[in-house]
Design a protein around this motif. Structure first.
Motif, PDB file in Angstrom:
ATOM      1  N   GLY A  82      -1.822  -7.709   4.758  1.00  0.00           N
ATOM      2  CA  GLY A  82      -3.091  -7.661   5.482  1.00  0.00           C
ATOM      3  C   GLY A  82      -3.647  -6.258   5.591  1.00  0.00           C
ATOM      4  O   GLY A  82      -4.855  -6.032   5.432  1.00  0.00           O
ATOM      5  N   THR A  83      -2.767  -5.287   5.856  1.00  0.00           N
ATOM      6  CA  THR A  83      -3.219  -3.898   5.926  1.00  0.00           C
ATOM      7  C   THR A  83      -3.680  -3.408   4.564  1.00  0.00           C
ATOM      8  O   THR A  83      -4.701  -2.701   4.452  1.00  0.00           O
ATOM      9  CB  THR A  83      -2.073  -3.009   6.447  1.00  0.00           C
ATOM     10  OG1 THR A  83      -1.616  -3.502   7.707  1.00  0.00           O
ATOM     11  CG2 THR A  83      -2.536  -1.575   6.602  1.00  0.00           C
ATOM     12  N   ALA A  84      -2.961  -3.771   3.500  1.00  0.00           N
ATOM     13  CA  ALA A  84      -3.350  -3.340   2.152  1.00  0.00           C
ATOM     14  C   ALA A  84      -4.693  -3.930   1.751  1.00  0.00           C
ATOM     15  O   ALA A  84      -5.548  -3.234   1.186  1.00  0.00           O
ATOM     16  CB  ALA A  84      -2.265  -3.745   1.153  1.00  0.00           C
ATOM     17  N   VAL A  85      -4.910  -5.201   2.041  1.00  0.00           N
ATOM     18  CA  VAL A  85      -6.178  -5.840   1.684  1.00  0.00           C
ATOM     19  C   VAL A  85      -7.335  -5.239   2.469  1.00  0.00           C
ATOM     20  O   VAL A  85      -8.449  -5.073   1.948  1.00  0.00           O
ATOM     21  CB  VAL A  85      -6.075  -7.358   1.908  1.00  0.00           C
ATOM     22  CG1 VAL A  85      -7.433  -8.031   1.781  1.00  0.00           C
ATOM     23  CG2 VAL A  85      -5.098  -7.975   0.920  1.00  0.00           C
ATOM     24  N   ALA A  86      -7.088  -4.880   3.727  1.00  0.00           N
ATOM     25  CA  ALA A  86      -8.153  -4.313   4.554  1.00  0.00           C
ATOM     26  C   ALA A  86      -8.460  -2.862   4.211  1.00  0.00           C
ATOM     27  O   ALA A  86      -9.599  -2.413   4.378  1.00  0.00           O
ATOM     28  CB  ALA A  86      -7.782  -4.423   6.034  1.00  0.00           C
ATOM     29  N   ARG A  87      -7.468  -2.116   3.698  1.00  0.00           N
ATOM     30  CA  ARG A  87      -7.650  -0.693   3.467  1.00  0.00           C
ATOM     31  C   ARG A  87      -7.959  -0.342   2.016  1.00  0.00           C
ATOM     32  O   ARG A  87      -8.498   0.731   1.758  1.00  0.00           O
ATOM     33  CB  ARG A  87      -6.376   0.047   3.885  1.00  0.00           C
ATOM     34  CG  ARG A  87      -6.009  -0.088   5.349  1.00  0.00           C
ATOM     35  CD  ARG A  87      -6.764   0.857   6.216  1.00  0.00           C
ATOM     36  NE  ARG A  87      -6.495   2.243   5.861  1.00  0.00           N
ATOM     37  CZ  ARG A  87      -7.126   3.276   6.391  1.00  0.00           C
ATOM     38  NH1 ARG A  87      -8.097   3.073   7.277  1.00  0.00           N
ATOM     39  NH2 ARG A  87      -6.838   4.505   6.032  1.00  0.00           N
ATOM     40  N   SER A  88      -7.612  -1.229   1.093  1.00  0.00           N
ATOM     41  CA  SER A  88      -7.749  -0.901  -0.327  1.00  0.00           C
ATOM     42  C   SER A  88      -8.649  -1.923  -1.016  1.00  0.00           C
ATOM     43  O   SER A  88      -8.399  -3.129  -0.927  1.00  0.00           O
ATOM     44  CB  SER A  88      -6.370  -0.876  -0.995  1.00  0.00           C
ATOM     45  OG  SER A  88      -6.483  -0.754  -2.393  1.00  0.00           O
ATOM     46  N   ALA A  91      -6.546  -3.669  -3.811  1.00  0.00           N
ATOM     47  CA  ALA A  91      -5.700  -4.745  -3.294  1.00  0.00           C
ATOM     48  C   ALA A  91      -6.529  -5.967  -2.911  1.00  0.00           C
ATOM     49  O   ALA A  91      -6.108  -7.105  -3.134  1.00  0.00           O
ATOM     50  CB  ALA A  91      -4.901  -4.250  -2.091  1.00  0.00           C
ATOM     51  N   ALA A  92      -7.713  -5.737  -2.329  1.00  0.00           N
ATOM     52  CA  ALA A  92      -8.579  -6.863  -1.969  1.00  0.00           C
ATOM     53  C   ALA A  92      -9.051  -7.621  -3.202  1.00  0.00           C
ATOM     54  O   ALA A  92      -9.134  -8.854  -3.195  1.00  0.00           O
ATOM     55  CB  ALA A  92      -9.774  -6.356  -1.160  1.00  0.00           C
ATOM     56  N   PRO A  97      -8.512 -13.123  -4.011  1.00  0.00           N
ATOM     57  CA  PRO A  97      -8.770 -14.473  -4.540  1.00  0.00           C
ATOM     58  C   PRO A  97      -7.545 -15.379  -4.505  1.00  0.00           C
ATOM     59  O   PRO A  97      -7.643 -16.566  -4.163  1.00  0.00           O
ATOM     60  CB  PRO A  97      -9.235 -14.197  -5.968  1.00  0.00           C
ATOM     61  CG  PRO A  97      -9.754 -12.792  -5.943  1.00  0.00           C
ATOM     62  CD  PRO A  97      -8.891 -12.069  -4.968  1.00  0.00           C
ATOM     63  N   LEU A  98      -6.375 -14.840  -4.860  1.00  0.00           N
ATOM     64  CA  LEU A  98      -5.163 -15.655  -4.853  1.00  0.00           C
ATOM     65  C   LEU A  98      -4.810 -16.119  -3.445  1.00  0.00           C
ATOM     66  O   LEU A  98      -4.450 -17.291  -3.226  1.00  0.00           O
ATOM     67  CB  LEU A  98      -4.008 -14.850  -5.450  1.00  0.00           C
ATOM     68  CG  LEU A  98      -2.637 -15.538  -5.485  1.00  0.00           C
ATOM     69  CD1 LEU A  98      -2.693 -16.790  -6.340  1.00  0.00           C
ATOM     70  CD2 LEU A  98      -1.574 -14.582  -5.994  1.00  0.00           C
ATOM     71  N   LEU A  99      -4.932 -15.224  -2.473  1.00  0.00           N
ATOM     72  CA  LEU A  99      -4.606 -15.584  -1.092  1.00  0.00           C
ATOM     73  C   LEU A  99      -5.572 -16.618  -0.533  1.00  0.00           C
ATOM     74  O   LEU A  99      -5.171 -17.530   0.203  1.00  0.00           O
ATOM     75  CB  LEU A  99      -4.616 -14.323  -0.219  1.00  0.00           C
ATOM     76  CG  LEU A  99      -3.546 -13.281  -0.535  1.00  0.00           C
ATOM     77  CD1 LEU A  99      -3.766 -12.023   0.286  1.00  0.00           C
ATOM     78  CD2 LEU A  99      -2.153 -13.844  -0.268  1.00  0.00           C
ATOM     79  N   ARG A 142      -5.712  -8.356   8.871  1.00  0.00           N
ATOM     80  CA  ARG A 142      -6.863  -7.912   8.082  1.00  0.00           C
ATOM     81  C   ARG A 142      -8.089  -7.694   8.957  1.00  0.00           C
ATOM     82  O   ARG A 142      -8.765  -6.659   8.862  1.00  0.00           O
ATOM     83  CB  ARG A 142      -7.168  -8.956   7.003  1.00  0.00           C
ATOM     84  CG  ARG A 142      -8.303  -8.577   6.060  1.00  0.00           C
ATOM     85  CD  ARG A 142      -8.538  -9.686   5.060  1.00  0.00           C
ATOM     86  NE  ARG A 142      -8.961 -10.919   5.726  1.00  0.00           N
ATOM     87  CZ  ARG A 142      -9.085 -12.088   5.104  1.00  0.00           C
ATOM     88  NH1 ARG A 142      -8.786 -12.193   3.826  1.00  0.00           N
ATOM     89  NH2 ARG A 142      -9.482 -13.150   5.773  1.00  0.00           N
ATOM     90  N   HIS A 143      -8.376  -8.625   9.845  1.00  0.00           N
ATOM     91  CA  HIS A 143      -9.543  -8.474  10.721  1.00  0.00           C
ATOM     92  C   HIS A 143      -9.351  -7.333  11.721  1.00  0.00           C
ATOM     93  O   HIS A 143     -10.303  -6.607  12.025  1.00  0.00           O
ATOM     94  CB  HIS A 143      -9.816  -9.783  11.454  1.00  0.00           C
ATOM     95  CG  HIS A 143     -10.386 -10.858  10.587  1.00  0.00           C
ATOM     96  ND1 HIS A 143     -11.611 -10.736   9.957  1.00  0.00           N
ATOM     97  CD2 HIS A 143      -9.913 -12.076  10.226  1.00  0.00           C
ATOM     98  CE1 HIS A 143     -11.860 -11.826   9.255  1.00  0.00           C
ATOM     99  NE2 HIS A 143     -10.843 -12.661   9.398  1.00  0.00           N
ATOM    100  N   ALA A 144      -8.124  -7.182  12.241  1.00  0.00           N
ATOM    101  CA  ALA A 144      -7.881  -6.120  13.224  1.00  0.00           C
ATOM    102  C   ALA A 144      -8.023  -4.740  12.596  1.00  0.00           C
ATOM    103  O   ALA A 144      -8.564  -3.813  13.207  1.00  0.00           O
ATOM    104  CB  ALA A 144      -6.489  -6.286  13.837  1.00  0.00           C
TER     105      ALA A 144
END
Length: 301
Positions: A82-88, A91-92, A97-99, A142-144
């Protein structure tokens, strides 16, 4: 929590048990058929018998071990991803898409996949438990992280901090309240899925024993399993929430918000009206006094 609130909660639970006992003992059949339900006394007697056996505690330990293992894995993976998707952005784009395709799939629907993929039922149940808690933790993290104000990160970078310092000093502490919200939801979903998985492919566990009682038409035993599941779920959820409050104790308490900025005291009437010997004079009067030339009184000899 005050004693009055504890008393109210105990009274609420006691009223529900009394209502259950009355409806089942009188065989009430008003659309809902309570004549087939065991009474509270029968469930309590069955629970006392089960609690004296080793099988009951073995089932309880097996379910707790599966929950703790799967939930810890889901918590670590959910926070990291979640942190990687939110920060990069990379990574997003790669993982997003897979998630989003996998997230709507119920974890209990993964039971056939777990049976085919893992060599033992134990590993498959842990996998299902982890999958159930992973997505609530992922989404809340991710939202936080995305909701954090950039001013704190800019302040750390201005003072010479690197990306690791920003992550561990700003991002993760600031996102903790949202992360624990997802953990609280995830532990409840984990219990739902681990019990279902034990019913389908388990050998031990509370869910497995509850299903076995149903197959032999032992309804008091079924309700003993339900009560055990509810108690375990409540205890684990309470543990997660208390851990969250302890780790976020730097946040202002809700009851103390009003005491942070008390209202100013009213000024005395004479000062508010501008009267009194010590009252400050207007700037115009003070300036006029200083502007007057000081004359020296000359006396005749």
């Amino acid at each position: 929590m005050t004693g009055g609130r504890w008393l109210l909660r105990a009274a609420s639970l006691g009223a529900a048990l009394l209502l259950w006992q009355g409806l089942t003992s009188l065989d009430v059949n008003l659309w809902l058929r309570f004549e087939q339900f065991p009474t509270v006394g029968e469930i309590a007697s069955t629970f006392a018998e089960r609690a004296r056996t080793a099988d009951y505690w073995q089932d309880l330990a097996s379910s707790l071990r599966r929950i703790v293992t799967g939930f810890v894995l889901a918590a670590v993976l959910g926070v990291v991803v979640g942190t990687a998707v939110a920060r990069s952005r990379t990574a997003a784009d790669v993982l997003g898409p897979l998630l989003e395709v996998l997230r709507p799939i119920p974890a209990i629907a993964l039971v056939p996949v777990a049976i085919l993929m893992f060599p033992s039922n134990e590993q498959g149940i842990v996998f299902i438990t982890c999958a159930a808690a992973f997505f609530p933790v992922l989404v809340s993290t991710r939202h936080a992280v995305r909701a954090l104000a950039p001013v704190w990160e800019e302040a750390v970078l201005t003072m010479g901090g690197g990306r690791a310092r920003v992550l561990f000093s700003v991002v993760l502490p600031g996102a903790l309240p949202g992360i624990f919200g997802g953990l609280s939801v995830g532990i409840g979903v984990s219990w739902i899925c681990v019990i279902s998985a034990e019913m389908i492919s388990g050998e031990y566990g509370v869910g497995y024993r509850t299903w076995q009682d149903y197959t032999v038409v032992d309804y008091p035993g079924v309700f003993v399993g339900m009560v055990t599941i509810g108690a375990l779920g409540w205890l684990t959820s309470t543990a997660v929430e208390r851990a969250g409050r302890r780790l976020t104790r730097w946040l202002p308490a809700r009851d103390a918000v009003a005491a942070v900025a008390p209202l100013p005291r009213p000024r005395p009437p004479q000062l508010r009206a501008g009267a009194g010997p010590d009252a400050p004079r207007p700037a115009s009067e003070a300036g006029a006094e200083h502007a007057k030339p000081r004359t020296r009184e000359v006396t005749s000899p």
